[in-house]
Design an enzyme around this catalytic site. Structure first.
Site, PDB file in Angstrom:
ATOM      1  N   ARG B 118       0.828  -1.208   0.000  1.00  0.00           N
ATOM      2  CA  ARG B 118       0.000   0.000   0.000  1.00  0.00           C
ATOM      3  C   ARG B 118       0.863   1.259   0.000  1.00  0.00           C
ATOM      4  O   ARG B 118       0.570   2.226  -0.711  1.00  0.00           O
ATOM      5  CB  ARG B 118      -0.929  -0.037   1.230  1.00  0.00           C
ATOM      6  CG  ARG B 118      -1.996  -1.115   1.096  1.00  0.00           C
ATOM      7  CD  ARG B 118      -2.646  -1.524   2.411  1.00  0.00           C
ATOM      8  NE  ARG B 118      -3.546  -2.668   2.175  1.00  0.00           N
ATOM      9  CZ  ARG B 118      -4.183  -3.344   3.127  1.00  0.00           C
ATOM     10  NH1 ARG B 118      -4.033  -2.992   4.405  1.00  0.00           N
ATOM     11  NH2 ARG B 118      -4.964  -4.357   2.811  1.00  0.00           N
ATOM     12  N   ARG B 182       7.682  -4.431  -5.732  1.00  0.00           N
ATOM     13  CA  ARG B 182       6.221  -4.533  -5.609  1.00  0.00           C
ATOM     14  C   ARG B 182       5.687  -5.751  -6.347  1.00  0.00           C
ATOM     15  O   ARG B 182       4.829  -6.474  -5.829  1.00  0.00           O
ATOM     16  CB  ARG B 182       5.599  -3.249  -6.190  1.00  0.00           C
ATOM     17  CG  ARG B 182       4.089  -3.206  -6.253  1.00  0.00           C
ATOM     18  CD  ARG B 182       3.497  -3.072  -4.865  1.00  0.00           C
ATOM     19  NE  ARG B 182       2.038  -3.029  -4.887  1.00  0.00           N
ATOM     20  CZ  ARG B 182       1.272  -4.117  -4.803  1.00  0.00           C
ATOM     21  NH1 ARG B 182       1.818  -5.326  -4.722  1.00  0.00           N
ATOM     22  NH2 ARG B 182      -0.050  -4.011  -4.779  1.00  0.00           N
ATOM     23  N   SER B 275       9.841  31.855  10.692  1.00  0.00           N
ATOM     24  CA  SER B 275      10.647  31.472  11.848  1.00  0.00           C
ATOM     25  C   SER B 275       9.948  31.951  13.120  1.00  0.00           C
ATOM     26  O   SER B 275       9.153  32.887  13.081  1.00  0.00           O
ATOM     27  CB  SER B 275      12.026  32.126  11.731  1.00  0.00           C
ATOM     28  OG  SER B 275      12.581  32.427  12.990  1.00  0.00           O
ATOM     29  N   LYS B 281      12.649  35.640   7.662  1.00  0.00           N
ATOM     30  CA  LYS B 281      13.032  34.332   7.187  1.00  0.00           C
ATOM     31  C   LYS B 281      12.033  33.744   6.186  1.00  0.00           C
ATOM     32  O   LYS B 281      10.824  33.847   6.362  1.00  0.00           O
ATOM     33  CB  LYS B 281      13.162  33.366   8.379  1.00  0.00           C
ATOM     34  CG  LYS B 281      14.596  33.212   8.898  1.00  0.00           C
ATOM     35  CD  LYS B 281      15.564  32.835   7.787  1.00  0.00           C
ATOM     36  CE  LYS B 281      16.838  32.204   8.270  1.00  0.00           C
ATOM     37  NZ  LYS B 281      16.705  30.867   8.758  1.00  0.00           N
ATOM     38  N   ASN B 283      12.279  30.181   4.913  1.00  0.00           N
ATOM     39  CA  ASN B 283      13.025  28.927   4.921  1.00  0.00           C
ATOM     40  C   ASN B 283      12.496  27.927   3.892  1.00  0.00           C
ATOM     41  O   ASN B 283      11.295  27.846   3.669  1.00  0.00           O
ATOM     42  CB  ASN B 283      12.951  28.297   6.311  1.00  0.00           C
ATOM     43  CG  ASN B 283      13.761  29.072   7.327  1.00  0.00           C
ATOM     44  OD1 ASN B 283      14.846  29.551   7.023  1.00  0.00           O
ATOM     45  ND2 ASN B 283      13.221  29.224   8.532  1.00  0.00           N
ATOM     46  N   ARG B 314      12.484 -19.560  13.621  1.00  0.00           N
ATOM     47  CA  ARG B 314      11.931 -18.244  14.006  1.00  0.00           C
ATOM     48  C   ARG B 314      12.924 -17.591  14.939  1.00  0.00           C
ATOM     49  O   ARG B 314      13.373 -18.207  15.898  1.00  0.00           O
ATOM     50  CB  ARG B 314      10.564 -18.344  14.691  1.00  0.00           C
ATOM     51  CG  ARG B 314       9.951 -16.929  14.993  1.00  0.00           C
ATOM     52  CD  ARG B 314       8.446 -16.971  15.243  1.00  0.00           C
ATOM     53  NE  ARG B 314       7.858 -17.789  14.204  1.00  0.00           N
ATOM     54  CZ  ARG B 314       7.102 -18.860  14.417  1.00  0.00           C
ATOM     55  NH1 ARG B 314       6.764 -19.196  15.636  1.00  0.00           N
ATOM     56  NH2 ARG B 314       6.662 -19.578  13.406  1.00  0.00           N
TER      57      ARG B 314
END
Lengths: 455, 455, 455, 455
Positions: B118, B182, B275, B281, B283, B314
């Site tokens: 998925r 996949r 910021s 700022k 960013n 296991r």
């Protein structure tokens, strides 16, 4: 030039593969790349006739020394500029065919691909041998019952043939992964200073294709100087191979434990396995050293995945961190595979001990099978609960599961009510009666192996 | 049941993919597996008609709570025994179809494969969008010259289209890797207590095949309970995807530096990039958070490679260490891919600044091209040396490379002797004259992308 | 015996520390351990007088060859049994003093501690030099303003002295960590076959203490054969040192970018920094190679943390995986530290360019300071919002922040209402007015450095 | 706000520590930091009287929701700006005391230190309990002989008390490491926008010291925004703790193997250890889950070492990658420690089985001791060789070592010649005669433990 590692203190342990990955291997691969470039340039009409052969004739480690290259490498951050200068000096008449259009990274990356190809070929050869040994054991011991173990506790019966079939299948998957990388992802790197091949004008892609042809590598869509996905994929295939072989070695070390003793390594009549202190020791050297190699792969893989974050058109450090790391991973994979053929070719199997260990718990590994008899009458969870209690009584009183059932009146009564006869109980307690798809699974593994071989 | 992470404090950063990987996803996938098993048993004639549908009807997270499962998990080391008990309690009439033939590992491993499928589907969808944006930029900016940079120093000219073509190519490779995993490596795990499917007698392999069919997963040669190569391969494809996107994000953070300013992120009219301290700022949030996700992949990959050393039938702990680690790697890959579509869909390109930065060093990035003019007359190494000295004079005196050549009589003399005219020199200093295979490479990347889409 | 690596192809890059960690270093350290053991046995009265000196006299690599040891190592899984045999053969008269009471692991682990001690001493010496250079720069450039950068964007002003003080402080912390390991955690390993020293009867602990005394190592509470915490602590101190130096190198590569050009490496008059393709290149070799070394530390550290899960009284593989891994980590730390002294001793600082870069955005890095003027009148968040809008106008219209404020009537009005004069605004836009605790922090860093030196 | 993990599907396994590390823990720690800052500002005279208490009164997770914070976090790359806005909105009258002088990183890093302090305190409490249990076992079983095992093969005798003393010693070392970090390296982070505290003018360092005082953290020499050594040191102490506990769990899983059965976990009268498939299973849940936690530490540690390469004054991504990684490492260490107290408090020891396993090989583990008898007469290597051959005969013929010696005339003759009597041989074959320093080592471990407790 001598290759560090190949004759080193620990080389017989950790550098046991057929193909070297040390200085000599690197230097020769870089020279092979420069020589192939000269030939490619000549084929493209960009170098004089004969210059390819001329460069090739001196492109051998015997003409160079690490010391001189290494000292100069400190000035430029890699050994290629010094190599180019020395190589050019050896063939002044073919100087124009040396390194033309290339940058240092082209030489180092392509050399890395050549080394990888050589190591993978050797690993594939070793894995083919190892797989054949696993297949032979899967077939021979298809019916040799032993305890299956989960969380290191005896679970239900399996056969040693199924264990070997599991090893075989995982080796087969590792081979498939290596082959895919070998044929599709080992590409020539040739981009010039910043991936445009500008120094070759229009001819760049042609020369790149000829270079790949000379070296037996593939042609990438683009120069991959800072697209390092193929390095990660290569590293993952190598680490995956180490993991598969490490699991086999882990199983062998557990099965050879003094108290288990179901298999033993071939110790060459006592030439192997001794201790510096204890006269009686017969250590499982091959599987131990395999684990010593394989356990290093994940850290090296992580480094190569982390260093794939490379800036712009050439990384400042992340690229340099790859060289020795990839070498080490190739070396350790080669060594693990070489030890694996050694291990599997001489593994001694002890069916009597396998049977004895399985029977030592007096029927407990068949508890699930006994519970199955009761499911139609009681339902799955109640049937399990009944046999869980019987199992606990068996353990607490050190009696057999059969006795814990038949000598416990309420349980015996439930068995009778469910119309399960003592003979049916006896039969359910026979390990051979509870092997399920074991034979079919072994057959499938052998078939897949045979198909892989004939492909 | 609410999924931790999806509404968590950092979820918008690190859990941004379309598909969840938290508790809810795990529980639903385990229930999907149990329900599919019931249907498979029914199809194999091992469970009453309608029992598959009956189990399926209650196999939803809405009927279960983490709390109860988690508490019970502590007693058995995993949540499946508790889940089986609760599920059986909800459908007493179909109890025999619940978990029959299976062991805890079958449910958890198969659930992991479902979650992986998925997430990969979601990642592939995001990467397709990201690739289209990269392709559009590669085409649009095929001729937009900028400085190629090696070791963070200006090298030779490239175009932004070539940079985008590089991003496109690497995304394409990552997609190919994910698709291969996949379609070929996400296999059902169904082996029963120790890989023999003994509890199902002869019918085991048939039920396994039907289970795979119900879930859209492949059928492995053998149960893979302790053959974890496919986990490593899956993890490597995810980490490879993170690496490819991390490289793009690294380039963007470097190109958005205040002093470089050649690209900028779309900050949604100032809604993004602020910021808590600095009013000015802006960013580059998307690329920064992409790096924040991608940098965690190598460590997680290493854990999954190391834990592949699993004992017998296991593992005691190595298996348990995989669950959350794989979840995290899937989540972070999903998040990086989601951020990547965001980043690439809105990236602003500033060709004027690209050109200005390239020209700021007055011709130095064309030094290699200038040296080429002199190679026929002087040879490669001497030509390079001459221009190296001119470059140093240009830097030392802060003059253009052209002036450093023409105003230095000995150099100017050599140029004249080599019959290189000032016009030729001028032309060699034009970035457009030194792009080599740039156009062809972009064309190849776009063609490969188009072919990938139509496949 | 020649040490692989020390004269290898990449040795000048990745094996640059003063002390070797290769085969020669290992073999000598193992011989030193055996010799010290002979002397300890003699001191304990367990070996004849003079036998310690006798063994010591032949305990030199010059008497042994890797090849013979390596070949024999394959039989036992480590080179010690072969070494003991050869060593005994050289001193038949002192045979009883050779390896008495010891097992292979005692020799290898103690040798590893000796190598670690030697490398750490060399690294500490290099770091002392590097720290002095950083301290000198912190002092000299205490007031040299430059842009502080967060998320690679200009933030607020700092000084280069503060940057150097940060480097200094982190180097100091790394030194403290290494010193603590060196003095407290490098312990002799001496436990005999399984940690009881049974072969020495009552005398075991006495011999262990004398052995530690001979070698300058500490005495552990117990033999630490499968308690590997000190290996993790050692590895963490090394990886931490690499990380600290890697951060410095990362800063330098960023500050030397063509477009930033605030510092530059000393390229030894052009002897360093060249390219195989581009005549104008002046690559920052030291910082690039430092990153190439430092980026490998985390993966090696992870291996050493993972291999600490060691079984019973001696691990099957996990121990073997440590040897080369620890060697590599020691080597790379040594190399990074050696490059660091090189880098910091010759770093060129360009204050004019620092100032120019800071001013290139016309006041934006002072936006926070301007907002501060308005907080008393408007409150913190509204003041920030006002200046955020002004900053956006400045960027959009390519004007200064000052103009964006004063020529925008509503903003100018708010300023006036808050009684902020143009002179105050002007003053707030001076970087020197907004350095906060910079001077005090530099002073603290220098003081801590001075105290460290005098301790 | 509910903490992901604490009630999650796998929480009872992997989030078992007393202290949470999920969203709730993070949010509360961030609020604690903001509240402490308000109080510090008030104490420094920078905020109105009462504003500290006012902010503190609303600094509780119950006033906030993850969802709103997370959504806003996407815009800024971290949740702090949104938190500041919401918090300010709750206390408009104390707005000036909220976040003044701070930047997002100050809040997140300091919060991380608070969480670390809380988790370490809980881990130290658990380790104290675990150590006491190990000490009790070391004392009680000081003379309980069992086989020492090297490379998973029986070696020489040890006692279970010595094994427990080894566990005790390593737990003690882990505690020392954690305590050192707790007291010296968990420092407040407070530097403002770029580490200068410029927004507080001269008062920055004073406020930083008060903040540290309010929170019980130390004051660093400099703000450590991009000096991440303390993160590596913290992570190494945590990973070291996991490693120490993982080694104990590994020993327990091996000793509980069906075929070894020398110890067993307390399964709470069958409430624990069951399987979803096999009625008889009694799985060692605690040790298995401990390994499941501990095996994840190395990969997380590697990430935190790699992300320490942080740019300039705030990293673009490397910092963000730390948050969840450190959380996970803290959580898993807490969980491993909690399981360890569980495991060690209820471990069942089976001395009879220990003795039986040791004797099952009929004297071989005493071969070294027998060889010792012969060394005075024959020399060490010849004596070892003689007993090696006798051991091989014993194994090959399934006879005791004693018989292999005495019934083999040449060997018996050498024994006689060396004046070793049958009684001496018999005595050398008694495990109790070959325990060397076992008792002293146990005493040393117990003494060190007692000293640690009284410190």
């Amino acid at each position: 030039v001598t290759g560090p590692g190949r004759d080193g203190l620990f080389a017989a342990l950790f550098d046991r593969g057929a193909v070297g990955t040390g200085d000599e291997a690197w230097l020769q691969a870089m020279l092979d790349t420069e020589a192939a470039l000269a030939r490619a340039l000549e084929r493209a009409g960009l170098a004089a006739e004969g210059s390819g052969a001329r460069v090739t004739s001196v492109a051998s480690v015997s003409f160079f020394s690490n010391e001189s290259l290494s000292g100069l490498a400190a000035a430029t951050g890699n050994p290629v500029p010094a190599l180019v200068r020395l190589l050019t000096g050896l063939v002044p008449e073919a100087a124009e065919a040396v390194h033309r259009g290339a940058t240092s990274q082209d030489i180092i990356d392509t050399a890395a691909m050549l080394i990888a190809a050589r190591v993978i070929d050797a690993v594939l050869a070793d894995l083919a041998v190892a797989a054949d040994h696993a297949a032979a054991m899967a077939e021979l011991h298809a019916g040799t019952v032993m305890a299956g173990r989960t969380l290191l506790q005896q679970a239900v019966p399996v056969t040693f043939g199924l264990v070997a079939a599991g090893w075989l299948t995982s080796i087969g998957e590792a081979r498939a992964g290596l082959r895919a990388i070998r044929s599709r992802r080992l590409a020539v790197q040739f981009g010039g200073a910043a991936g445009t091949l500008a120094a070759l004008g229009e001819a760049g892609p042609t020369v790149a294709a000829l270079l790949a042809d000379e070296l037996g590598l593939t042609v990438p869509v683009l120069p991959w100087h800072t697209d390092r996905l193929r390095i990660i994929e290569l590293a993952a295939a190598l680490a995956g191979t180490c993991a598969v072989l490490g699991k086999i070695a882990r199983d062998v070390t557990l099965l050879t434990q003094t108290e288990v003793a179901e298999v033993s390594e071939d110790l060459a009549d006592g030439e192997r396995g001794g201790s510096s202190a204890m006269p009686h020791k017969q250590n499982p050297v091959a599987s131990v050293v395999m684990l010593g190699c394989a356990k290093r792969a994940p850290g090296l893989l992580a480094t190569l995945a982390a260093t794939a974050e490379q800036e712009h058109q050439r990384a400042a450090g992340a690229w340099h961190a790859e060289w020795e790391t990839l070498s080490d991973l190739l070396r350790l994979t080669g060594s693990t595979a070489a030890w694996a053929t050694d291990l599997l070719s001489g593994l001694h199997i002890h069916p009597t001990k396998m049977r004895a260990n399985l029977e030592a718990t007096h029927g407990l590994p068949l508890a699930e099978n006994v519970a199955r008899l009761l499911i139609p009458a009681l339902g799955r969870l109640p049937a399990q609960a009944l046999i869980t209690h019987a199992s606990k009584r068996a353990i607490a009183n050190d009696i057999s599961l059969k006795d814990a059932i038949l000598t416990h009146p309420p349980t015996a009564a439930k068995l009778a009510a469910a119309k399960v006869s003592p003979a049916q109980l006896e039969s359910a307690l026979d390990p051979h009666s509870y092997l399920g798809a074991t034979a079919e699974f072994i057959h499938r593994a052998l078939t897949a192996h045979a198909e892989r071989e004939t492909r």
